[in-house]
Write a protein that holds these residues in place. Sequence first.
Motif, PDB file in Angstrom:
ATOM      1  N   ILE A 160       0.986  -1.195  -0.321  1.00 48.13           N
ATOM      2  CA  ILE A 160      -0.246   0.180   0.055  1.00 48.13           C
ATOM      3  C   ILE A 160       0.752   1.147  -0.058  1.00 48.13           C
ATOM      4  N   TRP A 161       1.921   0.882   0.984  1.00 46.63           N
ATOM      5  CA  TRP A 161       2.538   2.773   0.685  1.00 46.63           C
ATOM      6  C   TRP A 161       3.175   2.676  -0.155  1.00 46.63           C
ATOM      7  N   MET A 162       3.967   1.870  -1.225  1.00 46.85           N
ATOM      8  CA  MET A 162       5.049   1.752  -2.335  1.00 46.85           C
ATOM      9  C   MET A 162       3.836   1.916  -3.158  1.00 46.85           C
ATOM     10  N   ILE A 163       2.210   1.695  -3.858  1.00 51.34           N
ATOM     11  CA  ILE A 163       1.243   2.397  -4.529  1.00 51.34           C
ATOM     12  C   ILE A 163       1.290   4.007  -4.503  1.00 51.34           C
ATOM     13  N   VAL A 164       0.818   4.321  -3.017  1.00 55.02           N
ATOM     14  CA  VAL A 164       0.708   5.615  -2.645  1.00 55.02           C
ATOM     15  C   VAL A 164       1.916   6.316  -2.816  1.00 55.02           C
ATOM     16  N   ALA A 165       3.301   5.967  -2.290  1.00 55.91           N
ATOM     17  CA  ALA A 165       4.311   7.263  -2.977  1.00 55.91           C
ATOM     18  C   ALA A 165       4.329   6.790  -4.365  1.00 55.91           C
ATOM     19  N   VAL A 166       4.319   6.494  -5.278  1.00 55.96           N
ATOM     20  CA  VAL A 166       4.377   6.431  -6.289  1.00 55.96           C
ATOM     21  C   VAL A 166       3.344   7.548  -7.365  1.00 55.96           C
ATOM     22  N   VAL A 167       1.720   7.281  -7.112  1.00 62.16           N
ATOM     23  CA  VAL A 167       0.831   8.030  -7.440  1.00 62.16           C
ATOM     24  C   VAL A 167       1.467   9.242  -6.859  1.00 62.16           C
ATOM     25  N   ALA A 168       1.514   9.630  -5.324  1.00 58.08           N
ATOM     26  CA  ALA A 168       1.229  11.112  -4.555  1.00 58.08           C
ATOM     27  C   ALA A 168       1.675  11.803  -4.845  1.00 58.08           C
ATOM     28  N   ASP A 169       3.363  12.066  -5.903  1.00 60.95           N
ATOM     29  CA  ASP A 169       3.453  13.213  -7.069  1.00 60.95           C
ATOM     30  C   ASP A 169       2.849  13.530  -8.142  1.00 60.95           C
ATOM     31  N   LYS A 170       1.329  12.683  -8.235  1.00 59.11           N
ATOM     32  CA  LYS A 170       0.832  13.299  -9.023  1.00 59.11           C
ATOM     33  C   LYS A 170      -0.703  13.501  -8.939  1.00 59.11           C
ATOM     34  N   ALA A 171      -0.693  13.491  -7.332  1.00 63.83           N
ATOM     35  CA  ALA A 171      -2.073  13.742  -6.778  1.00 63.83           C
ATOM     36  C   ALA A 171      -2.222  14.910  -6.599  1.00 63.83           C
ATOM     37  N   ASP A 172      -1.424  16.189  -6.534  1.00 59.40           N
ATOM     38  CA  ASP A 172      -1.532  16.970  -6.169  1.00 59.40           C
ATOM     39  C   ASP A 172      -2.078  17.304  -4.794  1.00 59.40           C
ATOM     40  N   LEU A 173      -1.629  16.752  -3.612  1.00 57.81           N
ATOM     41  CA  LEU A 173      -1.581  17.131  -2.298  1.00 57.81           C
ATOM     42  C   LEU A 173      -0.421  16.608  -1.030  1.00 57.81           C
ATOM     43  N   GLU A 174      -0.184  17.738  -0.851  1.00 60.69           N
ATOM     44  CA  GLU A 174       0.681  17.954  -0.099  1.00 60.69           C
ATOM     45  C   GLU A 174       1.108  17.075   0.805  1.00 60.69           C
ATOM     46  N   LEU A 175      -0.183  17.077   1.865  1.00 64.20           N
ATOM     47  CA  LEU A 175      -0.407  16.393   2.921  1.00 64.20           C
ATOM     48  C   LEU A 175      -0.252  15.044   2.936  1.00 64.20           C
ATOM     49  N   LEU A 176      -0.547  14.332   1.365  1.00 63.73           N
ATOM     50  CA  LEU A 176      -0.429  12.458   0.758  1.00 63.73           C
ATOM     51  C   LEU A 176       1.121  12.739   1.155  1.00 63.73           C
ATOM     52  N   GLU A 177       1.888  13.458   0.316  1.00 58.85           N
ATOM     53  CA  GLU A 177       2.939  13.626  -0.105  1.00 58.85           C
ATOM     54  C   GLU A 177       4.311  14.111   0.931  1.00 58.85           C
ATOM     55  N   MET A 178       3.455  14.494   2.013  1.00 60.31           N
ATOM     56  CA  MET A 178       4.249  14.689   3.193  1.00 60.31           C
ATOM     57  C   MET A 178       4.923  13.360   3.608  1.00 60.31           C
ATOM     58  N   PHE A 179       3.482  12.350   3.682  1.00 58.89           N
ATOM     59  CA  PHE A 179       3.393  11.377   4.797  1.00 58.89           C
ATOM     60  C   PHE A 179       3.808   9.957   3.638  1.00 58.89           C
ATOM     61  N   ALA A 180       3.691   9.940   2.274  1.00 57.42           N
ATOM     62  CA  ALA A 180       3.715   8.922   1.570  1.00 57.42           C
ATOM     63  C   ALA A 180       5.496   9.464   1.668  1.00 57.42           C
ATOM     64  N   MET A 181       5.750  10.133   1.509  1.00 51.90           N
ATOM     65  CA  MET A 181       7.616  10.230   1.068  1.00 51.90           C
ATOM     66  C   MET A 181       8.300   9.628  -0.331  1.00 51.90           C
ATOM     67  N   PRO A 182       8.139  10.079  -1.263  1.00 60.21           N
ATOM     68  CA  PRO A 182       7.557   9.338  -2.725  1.00 60.21           C
ATOM     69  C   PRO A 182       9.243   9.269  -3.204  1.00 60.21           C
ATOM     70  N   GLU A 183       9.874  10.267  -2.527  1.00 61.34           N
ATOM     71  CA  GLU A 183      11.291  10.181  -3.112  1.00 61.34           C
ATOM     72  C   GLU A 183      12.490   9.513  -1.608  1.00 61.34           C
ATOM     73  N   TYR A 184      12.167   8.921  -0.828  1.00 60.55           N
ATOM     74  CA  TYR A 184      12.730   7.991   0.255  1.00 60.55           C
ATOM     75  C   TYR A 184      11.486   6.867   0.337  1.00 60.55           C
ATOM     76  N   ALA A 185      10.644   6.230   0.328  1.00 56.85           N
ATOM     77  CA  ALA A 185       9.400   5.390   0.410  1.00 56.85           C
ATOM     78  C   ALA A 185      10.682   4.290   0.572  1.00 56.85           C
ATOM     79  N   PRO A 186      11.240   3.681  -1.211  1.00 54.22           N
ATOM     80  CA  PRO A 186      11.713   2.544  -1.981  1.00 54.22           C
ATOM     81  C   PRO A 186      12.597   2.150  -0.859  1.00 54.22           C
ATOM     82  N   TYR A 187      13.661   3.040   0.239  1.00 51.18           N
ATOM     83  CA  TYR A 187      14.459   2.955   0.643  1.00 51.18           C
ATOM     84  C   TYR A 187      14.003   1.647   1.588  1.00 51.18           C
ATOM     85  N   PHE A 188      13.158   2.666   3.164  1.00 45.64           N
ATOM     86  CA  PHE A 188      12.672   1.926   3.998  1.00 45.64           C
ATOM     87  C   PHE A 188      11.857   0.366   3.398  1.00 45.64           C
TER      88      PHE A 188
END
Length: 407
Positions: free
Chosen positions: A200-228
């Motif tokens: 779920i986190w990976m899916i949300v992280a991948v789409v967060a950049d295109k969702a244009d929702l700052e709160l979603l991007e803040m918690f999904a952390m698209p740039e760093y989620a793959p490492y965690f």
Amino acid sequence: MSTVLQPHPAPDSNALSDPASAPAAQGRVRRPRLRALDGLRLVAALMVVAFHWTGVNRMPEVWDGIPQKLMPELHRFTAYGFLGVELFFLISGFVICMSCWGKTPRQYFTSRVVRLLPAYWVAIILTALVVNYAATARNRAHLTVSDVLTNLTMLQQPLGVSEVDPVYWTLWVELRFYLLFAVVVAMGLTYRRVLVFCGIWMIVAVVADKADLELLEMFAMPEYAPYFIAGVAMFLIYRFGVNWLLLGVVGFSWLVAQNKLLGTRGSYEYSTMHSLSWTVMAGFSLLAFGVVLAVAMGAFDRIQWKWLTVAGALTYPVYLLHQEIGFALIRWARDHGMGVGVTLLGTLAVVLLLSWIVHRYAERPLSALMKRMLDAPGLVLHKADPPVRPRAANPERKTMDTAGPAR
């Protein structure tokens, strides 16, 4: 990482089978401490130190010149030292999942608070003193009392306050990961739940950049989620054994990570003031994934050098103390005519010594004290309200209550 480590099945002809079929008796076998992870943490920390001290050209006031000209051969390598942060996040996913497996939410909360805050608070105070009062401080920012107090919360970034030391930005990333993982801890950690969380986190992280929702991007952390996520999957490999699903999670995480490096490159080129090679960055990322995966699969179990445990314990204080305090030490050494090599080795020795002092005489006793406080029975959150405390009768209040309203 003082947690007793759980075993994983030794790779064999059935190593790619369902982990649920592993015998329960294997869970009672103890394996040696993963000292190799302590060593990797040290490598990551030294990479970040090297980047800030010799890889950044945008702060010529530190060396009275830019590292690229003063130490060109060294700079060619240390300009990529920022990749140590990505290695930190990869290890963090592994270690957090490992350290909280089988623990209650309260134990999880206590372990994170005790691990992060004592050394951080001491580092805040020491760094603030250097920044405000050291004659050789890089930037006499004159931090206000409010700035320092806000930094003690570790929430200075969302509160809009500058970090006492710029390296503390990664702590806000870690805190968001801890908060996300706390959801799974509250549900109870199982193989299935952790895997669902990763997906779920990976899916949300991948789409967060295109969702244009700052709160979603803040918690999904698209740039760093793959490492965690990859680190968490590697711990599942360590605990339950390798299978194609977990290898797929790790591989997919790297594919996303290498793409995100294209954006990461630009932010660090601002610091180095020259172009950086995506090929080098992606190659190191692949190497980091491969080495941590090899640790998870037991390839480095024979490495049991005890000094690695000490090195791992010093990693956090070194990270917290090295930048602004290190810059002040470098400027002092250069002002006294010391050469580049002597300056670097001397500064590193002082920072390591200071980190050991902080760990031995501040972090360890404060952590023990804080753990006793957080484990106190009075801090238990009961499902029902606690009994109302009886109060002594107040004759004056009774007289006023029976006298009727004031006229």
